[in-house]
Each structure stands twice: as C-alpha cells, then as structure tokens.
Design a protein around this motif. Structure first.
Motif, short mmCIF file in Angstrom:
data_model
loop_
_atom_site.label_atom_id
_atom_site.label_comp_id
_atom_site.label_asym_id
_atom_site.label_seq_id
_atom_site.Cartn_x
_atom_site.Cartn_y
_atom_site.Cartn_z
N ILE A 155 -10.25 24.36 -25.22
CA ILE A 155 -10.66 23.50 -26.23
C ILE A 155 -10.01 24.24 -27.48
CG2 ILE A 155 -12.86 23.11 -27.32
CD1 ILE A 155 -13.76 24.73 -24.48
N ILE B 279 -15.15 23.18 -11.24
CA ILE B 279 -13.78 23.72 -11.64
C ILE B 279 -12.92 24.65 -11.13
CG2 ILE B 279 -12.92 24.91 -13.93
CD1 ILE B 279 -13.76 21.92 -14.21
N MET C 261 -8.16 14.33 -10.43
CA MET C 261 -7.67 15.57 -11.39
C MET C 261 -7.97 15.03 -12.81
SD MET C 261 -7.18 18.27 -9.86
CE MET C 261 -6.40 18.59 -8.33
N PHE D 261 -10.87 15.85 -15.29
CA PHE D 261 -10.75 17.56 -15.86
C PHE D 261 -10.00 17.69 -17.07
CE2 PHE D 261 -12.24 17.32 -11.57
CZ PHE D 261 -13.60 17.78 -11.78
N PRO E 7 -8.56 18.29 -20.48
CA PRO E 7 -9.27 18.78 -21.65
C PRO E 7 -9.00 17.69 -22.76
CG PRO E 7 -7.40 20.02 -21.04
CD PRO E 7 -7.49 19.26 -20.05
N PRO E 8 -9.76 17.65 -23.83
CA PRO E 8 -9.49 16.66 -24.97
C PRO E 8 -8.53 17.51 -25.98
CG PRO E 8 -11.54 17.83 -25.06
CD PRO E 8 -11.16 18.13 -23.95
N PHE F 183 -19.10 12.15 -12.93
CA PHE F 183 -18.28 12.60 -11.99
C PHE F 183 -19.32 13.67 -10.97
CE2 PHE F 183 -15.96 16.18 -9.67
CZ PHE F 183 -14.81 15.34 -9.18
N LEU F 184 -20.11 14.41 -11.80
CA LEU F 184 -21.36 15.43 -11.30
C LEU F 184 -22.13 14.59 -10.72
CD1 LEU F 184 -21.97 17.84 -14.14
CD2 LEU F 184 -20.95 18.26 -11.87
N MET G 36 -20.82 19.31 -23.35
CA MET G 36 -19.86 19.34 -21.86
C MET G 36 -18.35 19.66 -22.64
SD MET G 36 -21.35 18.33 -19.38
CE MET G 36 -20.39 17.32 -18.40
N GLU G 37 -17.99 19.49 -24.00
CA GLU G 37 -16.88 19.67 -24.35
C GLU G 37 -16.31 21.03 -24.05
OE1 GLU G 37 -15.36 19.07 -28.75
OE2 GLU G 37 -17.01 17.83 -28.34
N SER G 38 -17.04 21.85 -23.87
CA SER G 38 -16.30 23.18 -23.45
C SER G 38 -16.37 23.38 -21.92
CB SER G 38 -17.10 24.36 -24.23
OG SER G 38 -18.58 24.20 -24.04
N ARG G 39 -16.97 22.33 -21.24
CA ARG G 39 -17.02 22.75 -19.77
C ARG G 39 -16.22 21.64 -19.19
NH1 ARG G 39 -22.14 25.91 -19.58
NH2 ARG G 39 -22.95 25.48 -21.65
N MET G 40 -16.09 21.81 -17.75
CA MET G 40 -15.50 20.72 -16.77
C MET G 40 -14.01 20.54 -17.49
SD MET G 40 -17.31 19.63 -14.47
CE MET G 40 -17.11 17.98 -13.99
N HIS G 41 -13.57 21.38 -17.83
CA HIS G 41 -11.95 21.29 -18.31
C HIS G 41 -11.04 22.30 -17.57
CE1 HIS G 41 -13.11 18.65 -21.37
NE2 HIS G 41 -13.94 19.40 -22.21
N ILE G 42 -9.93 21.56 -17.36
CA ILE G 42 -8.86 22.55 -16.74
C ILE G 42 -7.63 22.51 -17.63
CG2 ILE G 42 -7.45 22.95 -14.68
CD1 ILE G 42 -9.51 21.94 -12.83
N ARG G 43 -7.40 23.66 -18.07
CA ARG G 43 -5.92 23.35 -18.70
C ARG G 43 -4.92 23.19 -17.47
NH1 ARG G 43 -2.89 27.09 -20.77
NH2 ARG G 43 -4.21 28.61 -19.70
N PHE G 44 -4.37 22.03 -17.37
CA PHE G 44 -3.17 21.77 -16.27
C PHE G 44 -1.91 22.12 -17.31
CE2 PHE G 44 -6.44 18.80 -15.54
CZ PHE G 44 -6.54 18.88 -14.05
#
Lengths: 823, 220
Positions: A413, A501, B93, B96, B98-99, B118-119, B197-205
């Motif tokens: 983020i 995750i 994929m 996940f 990130p914004p 998704f959840l 949720m903005e800080s969760r459910m993210h993966i830095r691809f």
C-alpha cells in the motif's frame, strides 16, 4: 557550599508549594506559599549535626540531617512538581486536545525557570550525560518498545527501518552539510564550527520525538500504516541518533579524520545497531524463560521484566553498542511470552509501571527543557539558528518525499501525498534532542550555540507544529482506519484473509512477509512457545477472542444471577402477578445494578488485555475502554431488566437460545396461557451479549478461567451438579452440542410463548429485545428442522421425556415451574 | 523460438489488458504456472494439492477450490472447473492486485467489493448466495485445524457466535419467529464494513523472477 544547597532547596520548595497549591486547591492566593517558606528555615545549613548544642553530648531530642537526604529529596520534589503540573492540565480537559501536553509542560517549565532565574537559582544538575542515559532514557524507550503495536509494526518493518535509518542519516548529513556551508559565510560569525561539529549538531536535531503527533494521530485515528511508521521511526530513530551522536562526538574530538575512519564508522554503525538487537533478543528470551518459573513468586514477577530490560540496556551500554536498540528489542521479544506466563495482575502491574516510568521520565525532560531554556546562558546567533530551523524543515520534507518515492514501489500500500505530508509534518523534535545536546562535552567550542539552537528548534516544532497538526490532519483528511473492530467475524475474516494471502503467495511461489510470518509462527509454535511458555498450547487469535467473549458472557451471567439473588425472596410470591403487570420492580433495579457494579468492578481489573491496539504514550491502554464497557453494560443491563423483572432466577444457559426459533414456531400451537418470564428473562440477558460482547476488550486467558464465574453461580443458584457439568464441558456450545442438546432445547422451545403475550414488555426495551430475537436465529437448519419435526408430530411424549430430562439435567431452567402450569 | 516469443507476448498483452497485470508479472506467473502444472496447459486440483508450501495452510482446500470456482472468473457463471488454464489462473490472481496511487475512490470501492466477494465465495461452497451456518462452521474449523488441540466444539461454538453476531448486526428487528438462514452477500459486506480492506488481501506481485531470489522480507 552548604548554604548554596539549602538555598536551592528553599526555592525548590517554594516553587513546589506554589504549584501544589495552584493545582491542588486552585483557589489559593500566591501569598500563601510564603507562609510555606517559613517551614523551610529548619533546614539550616548546619551540616549533618544540627544538634541544638553540639558541645553537650546529651541525647538530642530533635535532629536534622538534610544533606543526607538531599539528593533523593530534591528528586522527589521535582518529580512531584512535574506530576502536579500534569494533573493540572487534566483538570480542564479541553486544553490537552488543542495544545499538546508537551507544550504545556514546557510552558510550566518556563514559568518555574523564570522563578528560579529571578532568584538566581541554578537548575538541578540532573541532566548530566550519565543521569540521562542511565536513568531517564531507558524508561522512555522501554515504554515505546513495550507498547509498540507489534503486528502492524512487523507488517511495515521495512518502511519503518528505512525511514528510521536512512531518513535519519539523510537528515543528519543533509543538515550538517548545509549548516557547514552556512558557516563559511563570514557574516554569521560562525566560521569556527567545523564539519564534524556541524554533523554532530545535525545528528542531534534529527531525532524526532513525535509524542504529541502520535496522540493526535490516535485521536483522529489515521491509517495504521502512517501511524506505525511515525511510531517506529521515532523509536528507531532515537537509536540511530544516539549511535550517530556517539560517533560524531568521537569524531569531533579527533584532530584529523582519515578516510579509513569513515569506513570504520560505517562498520561500527552496523555493529552497534545489530549488536544491540542481538542483546535485546537474547535478554528478551531469557526474561521470557525466567517468567516460566515465577508462578510461585508472583509478587516479584513484574520485577524480572524491568530488571532484564534494564540489564539488556546496561550490558549494551557496557559494550558501547546501541542500548536503545537492545532495550526495545528486548521488550518486543519478551512481551508476547511474558504476558502469557505471568498472572494477570502482574501483567497489569508491568504495564502500569512501564507506562508510569516512561511518562514521568518524559514529563521531567520536557519540564526541565522549559526550566533550562530560561536559566542557561544562551548564545543567540540569528543566522545560524534560523538556518537550522529552515534546513531541518527542508531536509525533513525532502527526505520524506524522496524516501517515499523509493520505498513506495516496494510497499503493498503506497503512501499517498497526504500520508507523506503527515509524515513530514510529524517530525517534531523533543526530549531526546534536548537531552543529547545538553550532554555535549564541554570541549565543543560552540556548545552554547548548539544548546540554544536545539532549544529553539524544539520549541518551534513542538509549539507550532504540535498545535497545528491536528487541524491540518483533519483538514487534509488523511485516510483513516477504524480500529475498534473486535467482533468474531472480523477476527475470523482477518485470519481467513491472511491465510488466503499466504496460500496465494505460496501458489505464486513468491515470498513476502506473509510467507515469513507463516514460517515464524510455525517456528514459534513448535519451538519457542514450548521452551518459553509454561502453558504452551498454541492459541489462535480467533480462539483468544472467543474466549474473551466467553468471559464476558460468563460475567454477565454472574451479574444476572447476583441480581436474581437480591430479588430472590420476591420471586415466588410475585410470580403470578408479574406476568400481568409486566413492569419491573424499581427497587430491584437499583440494588441489582449496584451489586452488578460491584461484581463488575471486582472482576474487571483481573482480566487480561491481550492486545493493545494503539497506546498513547501517556495513557494506559485499557482504562477508557473498561469504563466504556461498564457504562454500556449498565445501560444494557438496565434495559434488559426493565421488561423482564427479576423473578426468574434463571441462569442463562448459553446453549439455550438456539432452541428458541423452534419455540417460535411452536407458539401458534400452544396458546400462550402459560406465562413464564423465565425465558424472557434468560434469553434476554443472554442474547443481549452479541451486541455487547464486541465491546469487551478483555479477553480471558483460558476457558477455564472464563468458566469460573459460572461455577460460582451454580452454588449461588443452589442448582446442583448437572449444570456444572454443562458449563464445565468448556465451550458452552451456543447452539448445538449436537443431539443430546436437541432434546432439552426442544423443550425450551415452548417457553418463549409468553413473550408473545407481552409484546409491550418486550418491545419497549428496544435493543436488548432485538438482540434477544436475533439470538434465536442462529439455530442451525438441521436443528431447527429436527425440532420442528419432533415437536408437532409427537409433542407429549417428547416433552414427557424431556421434562424429567430437563429438570434433571438443567434445574436452572425451572422446568417444574412451567410444567404444572402447562396443564 | 523467436516466433513463439512474440506470440506469447501478444497473448500476454491480452491477458494484461484483462487482468491489469504487467507483462513482467504475467511472465513470472506463467513460469510459475508451468512449474506447477508440470509444463501442461492446464492445472488440476492435484497439481495444487502437491505444493509443499501449501501443505501447512489450514485453509488449503478453500484456497485451491477458489481457483476452480467459476465465480471468481469475473464472469457470471457458477459451478467449478475441473482444470484451469493460465487465463483462469491469472483471473483468480488478479483479485489480489494491490491498488496503485492512481486508483480512484470508486475503483477502490469496486476492488474492495471484489475482494469481499472472493472471500464470500470461499465460504459459500454451494453457490446459493448465502453462507449457512454449516458452511461457516466448516471454514472456522479449517481455520483452527492447524492450531493444535482445539476441539471441534470450540470451532463450532465460535462459528455459532459469529453467526449470531451477523444476525444481530444485520437484522436487528427480525421478527421473533424468523430464522436467520444464512449470511447473504449484503450482510457479509455489512459485518465487514468497518474493516479496512485496502491494506489487506493484497499481494505485491513482483516484476522480477522470484523463484531464484528470496527477497520478500526486506520490504513490506
């Protein structure tokens, strides 16, 4: 000499009394303290022997030995004075919202300094290097380390370290170089400050100490990432600053700096930082391991925490490695394990004492800052000081901008411009800078200028930025995080998301911090916990939360029961009338509430708070919450009491309400002639939980503990064994421990009928009744079906069976009461 | 070789448009896909089951199932695949991602909803649009299954309590004889409303090939 000392004490006393009067009784007029001074004269500088007549060897009736107690006495007075000042600001609460406490403390210090200056007193010499580093600094950093929100910290550790280390280096070097450039201008008359000294000074003023900012951030609940970066930065930045300070201090004394020294300096930097971390982890684990065995000596349990952290600090100091790093990592490492090991009381004690020491230490530093500002001699150099301010501001802003650009691609983020503003603007200077500059060795030529410049920058940032940051943050509307979510669903889904995750990351074959977190948790559960924790069953956070809610549940039951006890005599007699009147007895209410209050207040403090979401630097985390819970509980109890009345001496059985939906379905079949409040009552008290449970922030540690009230309750209820059995099965399955329960539940099912009959009584208490209803709906589909099928088809046999079943199994349901009535 | 390179790049471009991944990310993910599938074009449950890193994940089944769930493909289909191709893999994929700094508020809201969906789908195994208690329990049990000696009773009780919570927050004025059948998506959104949720459910691809690098931790 003696005369001098006593004079100083005299002034101190005067000031002290003045303030205690000001803040204590607020109405006293200043002349009064002069009366207080008359007390002082006994403190005559007669030396240790203040006998009336020294020649006669008679036994003295009255002696005084002031020098003996002088040092601790003065320290005590200073601490008390500072503490009184602190009480003072909180008398009128709104001040601290708009003006940070540090500002107020400095102001008070300025006033005291003014008084001392006017009588030509010198401030106490507490701010020698040793006193500061050995006694004042450890509590502050221990406080920050111990109350660091661990999880967000580790999620953002990269950014935190990036800003703390690189940011501080950036600031120090940037400001140092620019100031050195300024020093070349002859007009400012500061050509004698060389590069090393400039760097030293720059490293001092690049220590940010955003206490005020943190409390503002907390109040407006800015997003977690920003908060933790500011928090972590201030913590580790202290460490970096102190390292830099020592290094430059050393370098500043060297006549010539060779290139080799630069490399050695860099190497030393890492040795110092990582070495401190190593010691911290080592002592943290030792501390955790020790507390494994302290269950028999609860009274000294908290001591270990302090001694080990202090030991870590001292040992690190011994080897001249970063002692701040050591104590912080020590606190971080041991906290988790220690809190599992020690008793709840010790845990509370530890927290209180850590907070207390930290906040006193900081209060004193700010206070002295004010005093010293007035009493020291300043060397005011407009050019140098203004440029210091300017550069500090510019480099901080630039640093944040540049460093975020670099770190953003690596962050999941990214930081927005608003966050960056908060980060840059939050760079207040504070206690650490002040103390560092004050402990500069005297051989630095322009020490006074440095002191003046540092004080100027501290005052400038603390007052100007500290006061304006709240409106600014609110104005630019920084992204906020709601931190007060404490429901099972949220917990479950957080975990679910984390695992998802981690799983997806595994699937992608890439490693991110979730991967490492997973690995660490596994390692932790397998090895560390086994070694370090007495009761080493791994506990998922969901279970922990659940237990916490259970505990709340249990306490509510306890409350209800105690209420019932007071109401007990009237139960039987009033029983029939009550059903018609539908109004509760007011007199019960008062006494019930009171007893509940007692019980609650007795129980509250024992409960462990597992997670501290965000702690103000100066506030213990749980106080306000507890209060809030109490208040809410009282209102909800009041509500739930209103309609139901108290005659039902029912112990709410948790599994009971799942039967109610079925009961509802049966209502139509059974004409509501049978009136019983019992179930209203019990379900009410029971089902009101969900709404309240979420506010309950004190988790129980183990289910057995959570159950304790229940068992006590059984004895109170005179309800025999079976109930105990039920409760002690551990988790009182909310709905459905399976088949065995279905029976009893189906029998319960019929009870709700009366509620239909008294819609007003139920309906007029809105929320608890609502909750009450909802409670029913969680019944499983199968159970419901089962019940529905069972009951209508063959009601009588089922009940017959159940009746005895229930009375035997669950006497608290007062089955006998309704049974006759049914007929 | 060169021809196939361009062809695959062309194909990747399509995928990039569809999923929002960058070409490098797609290349990386494709490598991983082939590694998982054993250089096949499709991936089966068996393939995913065999990932050793996943073996300790308590909700492994749910995660794997999510990949074969047609609902997660951004199309209005229900049901599940037996095997998925790379495109489907990417689609899942893409939940996940990130914004970025450029993401607007509406997009963020949409992303959030997507992630919640998704959840939700992970819970709702029978595609009926509600999470019943049985389904919820199942998930909670799985979640707790790796944390040692936790009895099923506990898991059940927790799921029950959670369900009760949902019921009480969502349908405060439910009539007494109603029965809360299950969590609909609206309710689901409701209970997780405050959760950021903005800080969760993210993966830095990662843009670089990570199978040879272990650098995930240095930054967060």
């Amino acid at each position: 000499m003696d005369l001098h000392i006593s004079r100083r004490t005299e002034v101190l006393l005067v000031v002290f009394i003045l303030f205690s009067l000001l803040y204590g009784s607020r109405g006293e007029i200043p002349p009064k303290p002069t009366g207080g001074v008359t007390i002082v004269p006994p403190v005559k500088p007669d030396g240790p022997q203040a006998f009336p007549d020294a020649e006669k060897a008679n036994l003295p009736v009255f002696t005084m030995d002031y020098p003996r107690i002088q040092i601790p006495f003065e320290i005590t007075l200073w601490v008390l004075l500072a503490s009184f000042a602190k009480i003072g600001f909180h008398v009128y609460h709104k001040i601290t919202i708009w003006v940070p406490e540090s500002c107020l403390l400095i102001s008070i210090g300025l006033i005291v300094g003014g008084i001392m200056h006017s009588v030509h007193e010198e401030p106490p010499a507490v701010l020698s290097s040793n006193v500061f580093f050995l006694y004042m600094l450890p509590p502050i950093v221990l406080d920050s380390g111990y109350f660091m929100p661990t999880r967000p910290f580790f999620e953002n550790i990269g950014t935190v370290l990036w800003f703390a280390v690189v940011g501080t280096l950036w600031n120090s070097i940037g400001i140092g170089m620019s100031l050195f450039a300024i020093c070349q201008i002859e007009a400012f008359e500061v050509q004698d400050i060389n590069l090393q000294e400039n760097l030293l000074f720059a490293s001092i003023i690049s220590a940010v100490d955003p206490v005020a900012v943190l409390s503002v951030f907390e109040d407006v609940s800015v997003n977690e990432q920003l908060y933790i970066v500011v928090f972590g930065e201030c913590l580790f930045n202290d460490a970096v600053t102190v390292v830099l300070y020592n290094m430059f201090n050393f370098v500043a004394e060297m006549p010539v700096v060779e290139p080799v020294d630069v490399f050695l300096g860099v190497a030393r930097f890492f040795v110092v930082g990582l070495g401190g971390m190593g010691f911290g982890i080592l002592f943290g684990f030792v501390a955790a391991f020790t507390t494994r065995f302290t269950s028999r000596v609860r009274e000294i349990e908290p001591l270990f925490i302090f001694m080990y952290s202090y030991l870590a600090y001292l040992v690190a100091e011994l080897f001249a490695i970063s002692s701040i790093m050591a104590i912080v990592t020590c606190a971080l490492t041991m906290k988790y394990y220690v809190e599992e090991n020690v008793s709840q009381r010790s845990c509370t004690t530890i927290r209180h004492v850590v907070k207390m020491l930290g906040s006193i230490s900081e209060t004193l530093i700010f206070f002295f800052l004010g005093v010293v500002t007035i009493t020291t001699e300043h060397e005011w150099n407009w050019g140098y000081i203004l440029f210091t301010l300017l550069f500090a501001f510019i480099w901080r802003g630039l640093g944040v901008l540049v460093l975020t650009q670099i770190i953003n691609p690596f962050r999941t983020i990214p930081f927005h411009l608003k966050d960056q503003f908060g980060l840059a603007y939050g760079g207040l200077r504070g206690a650490i800078s002040f103390a560092l500059v004050f402990t500069l060795p005297d051989n630095i030529g322009r020490k006074q200028l440095f002191v003046t410049a540092t004080i100027a920058i501290i005052l400038f940032t603390v007052f100007l930025q500290g006061i304006s940051i709240r409106p600014l943050i609110e104005y630019i509307n920084v992204r906020r995080t709601n931190r007060n979510l404490d429901t099972i669903n949220v917990e479950v889904h957080c975990r679910l998301m984390e695992h998802t995750i981690a799983g997806i990351e595994d699937l992608c074959g890439q490693w991110s911090h979730f991967y490492w977190k997973d690995k660490f948790m596994k390692f932790n559960n397998r090895i560390l916990r086994r070694i370090l924790i007495r009761d080493n069953r791994a506990e998922s956070s969901i279970v922990a939360l659940y237990k916490k809610l259970e505990l709340q549940n249990a306490m509510e039951i306890l409350d209800t029961v105690s209420g019932d006890i007071s109401a007990a005599p009237s139960i039987v007699s009033l029983y029939e009338e009550k059903k018609n009147s539908g109004k509760p007895k007011k007199k019960f209410l008062a006494s019930d509430l009171k007893s509940m209050h007692d019980i609650l207040s007795k129980n509250m403090y024992k409960i462990r708070q597992r997670t501290v979401a965000y702690t103000n630097k100066h506030a213990l985390p749980n106080d306000s919450q507890t209060k809030e819970i109490l208040i809410r509980r009282h209102t909800s109890i009041r509500r739930s009491l209103r309609p139901g009345s108290f005659q039902s001496s029912v112990v709410p059985k948790s599994h009971k309400y799942f039967s109610l939906p079925a009961g509802k379905s049966l209502e139509s079949k059974f004409p509501p002639t049978r009136l019983s409040y019992t179930d209203d009552q019990e379900t009410m008290s029971e089902v009101a939980y969900p709404s309240r449970r979420s506010r309950f922030h004190q988790p129980g540690r183990s289910s057995s503990r959570a159950m304790m009230p229940l068992q006590r309750l059984d004895t109170l209820k005179e309800a025999p064994s079976v109930d105990v059995l039920d409760e002690s099965t551990g988790e009182r399955g909310r709905m459905g421990h399976g088949m065995s329960r279905t029976n009893s539940s189906s029998s319960n099912a019929r009870i709700p009928a009366p509620r239909r009959q008294f819609p007003p009584s139920v309906d007029h208490d809105s929320s608890s009744a609502d909750n009450f209803r909802n409670g029913h709906h969680e019944a499983t589909a199968e159970e419901e079906e089962q019940q529905q099928q069972q009951q209508p088809s063959s009601p009588t046999p089922a009940w017959a069976a159940e009746t005895q079943d229930n009375t035997a199994q669950n006497p608290l349901l007062r089955r006998p009461q309704w049974n006759p009535k049914r007929k | 070789m060169g021809a196939s390179q361009t062809r695959s790049e062309h194909k990747y471009q399509d995928l990039a448009d569809k999923t929002g991944f960058s070409l490098e990310q797609i290349t990386n993910l494709h490598k991983r896909f082939q590694q998982l599938s054993g250089n096949e074009d499709t991936l089966s449950r068996q393939n995913l089951d065999n990932i050793p890193a996943l073996a300790n994940n308590p909700i492994r089944n749910q995660i794997i199932e999510a990949f074969f769930d047609k609902r997660n493909q951004h199309q209005d289909e229900v049901g599940s695949f037996n095997e998925i191709g790379f495109e489907q893999f990417l689609m899942v994929m893409s939940h996940f991602r990130p914004p970025t700094l450029k993401t607007t508020e509406e997009e963020k809201e949409a992303l959030r909803k997507e992630k919640l969906r998704f959840l939700f789908n992970m819970h709702d195994t029978d595609n009926d649009g509600t999470i019943t208690l049985v389904e919820y329990r199942k998930v909670v049990e799985e979640l707790l299954s790796k944390s040692g000696a936790i009895e099923q009773e506990t898991a059940k009780a927790i799921a029950d309590a959670a369900m009760l919570e949902v019921a009480s927050t969502n349908v405060p004025d439910m009539a007494p004889d109603d029965f809360y059948e299950g969590i609909t998506f609206e309710h689901f959104e409701q209970i997780l409303k405050g959760l950021e949720m903005e800080s969760r459910m993210h993966i830095r691809f990662l843009d670089v090939d990570t199978t040879t690098m272990r650098c995930g931790k240095s930054t967060s």
